[in-house]
Scaffold this motif. Structure first.
Motif, PDB file in Angstrom:
ATOM      1  N   GLN A 157       0.716  -1.284  -0.075  1.00  0.00           N
ATOM      2  CA  GLN A 157      -0.078  -0.071   0.005  1.00  0.00           C
ATOM      3  C   GLN A 157       0.812   1.222  -0.280  1.00  0.00           C
ATOM      4  O   GLN A 157       0.500   2.346  -0.707  1.00  0.00           O
ATOM      5  N   GLN A 161       0.946   4.094  -2.716  1.00  0.00           N
ATOM      6  CA  GLN A 161       0.666   5.400  -2.591  1.00  0.00           C
ATOM      7  C   GLN A 161       1.933   6.211  -3.132  1.00  0.00           C
ATOM      8  O   GLN A 161       1.624   7.328  -3.729  1.00  0.00           O
ATOM      9  N   HIS A 215       3.218   8.451   2.121  1.00  0.00           N
ATOM     10  CA  HIS A 215       2.691   7.880   3.510  1.00  0.00           C
ATOM     11  C   HIS A 215       2.756   8.678   4.447  1.00  0.00           C
ATOM     12  O   HIS A 215       2.238   8.176   5.693  1.00  0.00           O
ATOM     13  N   LYS A 217       1.470  12.378   6.060  1.00  0.00           N
ATOM     14  CA  LYS A 217       0.745  13.203   5.923  1.00  0.00           C
ATOM     15  C   LYS A 217       1.207  14.464   6.250  1.00  0.00           C
ATOM     16  O   LYS A 217       2.193  14.677   7.019  1.00  0.00           O
ATOM     17  N   PRO A 258      -3.400  13.748   3.159  1.00  0.00           N
ATOM     18  CA  PRO A 258      -2.319  13.425   2.238  1.00  0.00           C
ATOM     19  C   PRO A 258      -1.696  14.620   1.415  1.00  0.00           C
ATOM     20  O   PRO A 258      -2.543  15.385   1.343  1.00  0.00           O
ATOM     21  N   ARG A 322      -7.339   8.451  -3.688  1.00  0.00           N
ATOM     22  CA  ARG A 322      -6.376   8.739  -2.768  1.00  0.00           C
ATOM     23  C   ARG A 322      -7.036   8.925  -1.350  1.00  0.00           C
ATOM     24  O   ARG A 322      -6.449   8.425  -0.453  1.00  0.00           O
ATOM     25  N   LEU A 323      -8.133   9.660  -1.345  1.00  0.00           N
ATOM     26  CA  LEU A 323      -8.693   9.751   0.092  1.00  0.00           C
ATOM     27  C   LEU A 323      -9.366   8.644   0.391  1.00  0.00           C
ATOM     28  O   LEU A 323      -9.476   8.148   1.512  1.00  0.00           O
ATOM     29  N   ALA A 326      -6.821   6.267   2.121  1.00  0.00           N
ATOM     30  CA  ALA A 326      -6.197   6.863   3.291  1.00  0.00           C
ATOM     31  C   ALA A 326      -7.207   6.740   4.421  1.00  0.00           C
ATOM     32  O   ALA A 326      -7.046   6.645   5.445  1.00  0.00           O
ATOM     33  N   TYR A 327      -8.632   6.906   3.944  1.00  0.00           N
ATOM     34  CA  TYR A 327      -9.685   6.908   4.958  1.00  0.00           C
ATOM     35  C   TYR A 327     -10.796   6.167   4.992  1.00  0.00           C
ATOM     36  O   TYR A 327     -11.757   6.156   5.770  1.00  0.00           O
TER      37      TYR A 327
END
Length: 355
Positions: A157, A161, A215, A217, A258, A322-323, A326-327
């Motif tokens: 992952q 990213q 990776h 933030k 991110p 991407r969001l 990440a979430y």
């Protein structure tokens, strides 16, 4: 994976468990053979601890040789039944020899009476303990494999990213760089100070973007600085046609997100919005924190006569992907078009450093 004990902590737990079993066996020997407590402890504790070592190594390497994912359940059961019977028989024989050695000392507190029921008890207990050791080793091996798989997945992952971030950098419009260099060239004769300032802004923008790691933030303040650097460079090219406005609350600036999430949005706002307006327009960046959520919005003026197009699709799809990575479902991306205003709004968890 370090042998049958799986590290220092595993060794401590393993020895403690077997020592407890040894004391329980001592009590059982005392009640079965009618021996004294000292006789039972001298007989059972060394014998069971020795069996613990041999049993653990035997069961561990048998588990490694007969992995669950490659062998059938019946073959594994048959192999371990035979192994348990052989190990238990050897342990029972060792118990006889150990008891004879103790009795040879001639002391009343040494040795127990090895009756038939006592031998049957030791043999049955040896089979059960071997089976439990095999089960424990299988569980430990599968747990270690699951952790390795999870670690590899996390590494994949992170690599994905980083690849996405590198791809995003390559998607920064090459015309932006060429146009910026042309603007700098034009300013060198008419406005040397402006050309120098634009060169520094361009270098600062690329320095920040190349130093980002997917990776890790960044704070909204750092992300906003890079977006404003980009817009400042574009302002030199567009002149008075481009104005930049921001409405950012102080509590939102410390929130983490991110890197380069705003970049494709402000780039689209300039390229597809302001770039199509003869009289120019404004790009607005809005950020507020509402409890546990952070809300970001990028607005730009658009030509009301032009139909709504899907030209923002690539940038929005990149941001949405991407969001989501990440979430998950905690983040959302929405866009809307109302006459001469285009708006993209991001909603994501409000994280801060040290939280």
């Amino acid at each position: 994976m370090q042998g049958p004990f799986f590290g220092r902590r595993g060794t401590l737990l393993y020895v403690s468990g077997w020592l407890l079993l040894a004391l329980m066996l001592s009590a059982l020997v005392a009640s079965t053979a009618g021996a004294g407590w000292i006789n039972s402890v001298l007989f059972a504790v060394p014998l069971l601890l020795l069996y613990a070592v041999g049993c653990s190594f035997s069961a561990y390497y048998m588990c490694r040789a007969w992995p669950l994912e490659k062998q059938s359940g019946l073959s594994i059961l048959a192999v371990f039944c035979v192994s348990a019977l052989m190990a238990s028989a050897g342990w029972t024989g060792l118990g006889n020899a150990w008891n004879a050695l103790l009795q040879s000392s001639g002391q009343e507190w040494a040795g127990v009476e090895m009756t038939t029921s006592m031998k049957v008890l030791m043999f049955a207990l040896g089979v059960v303990l071997y089976g439990l050791a095999a089960l424990g080793n299988y569980l430990a091996i599968e747990l270690a494999r699951a952790r390795q798989s999870e670690r590899r997945e996390l590494e994949a992952q992170v690599a994905a990213q980083d690849a996405e971030l590198r791809m995003l950098r390559t998607q920064i419009d090459p015309h932006f760089l060429f146009n910026s260099l042309n603007s700098i060239s034009a300013l060198t004769s008419s406005n040397p100070a402006g050309a120098r300032a634009m060169t520094l802004q361009l270098a600062e923008f690329f320095r920040h973007s190349l130093g980002l790691e997917a990776h890790r933030k960044v704070t909204l303040a750092a992300e906003l600085t890079m977006a404003l650097d980009f817009l400042a460079i574009e302002q030199v090219r567009f002149g008075e046609r481009l104005t930049v406005q921001q409405q950012v609350s102080g509590e939102a600036l410390a929130c983490l997100l991110p890197p380069m999430i705003l970049q494709p949005l402000v780039e689209n706002a300039v390229k597809h919005g302001i770039g199509n307006l003869t009289e120019g327009g404004a790009v607005r960046i809005i950020a507020t924190r509402a409890g546990a959520m952070l809300r970001l919005a990028v607005e730009n003026d658009v030509d009301a006569d032009l139909p709504a197009a899907t030209r923002h699709g690539i940038g929005l799809a990149n941001v949405r992907q991407r969001l989501a990575g990440a979430y998950g479902e905690q983040a959302a991306v929405h866009w809307s078009r109302r006459e001469n205003l285009f708006r993209v709004e991001l909603t994501l968890p409000a994280e801060s450093q040290g939280a």
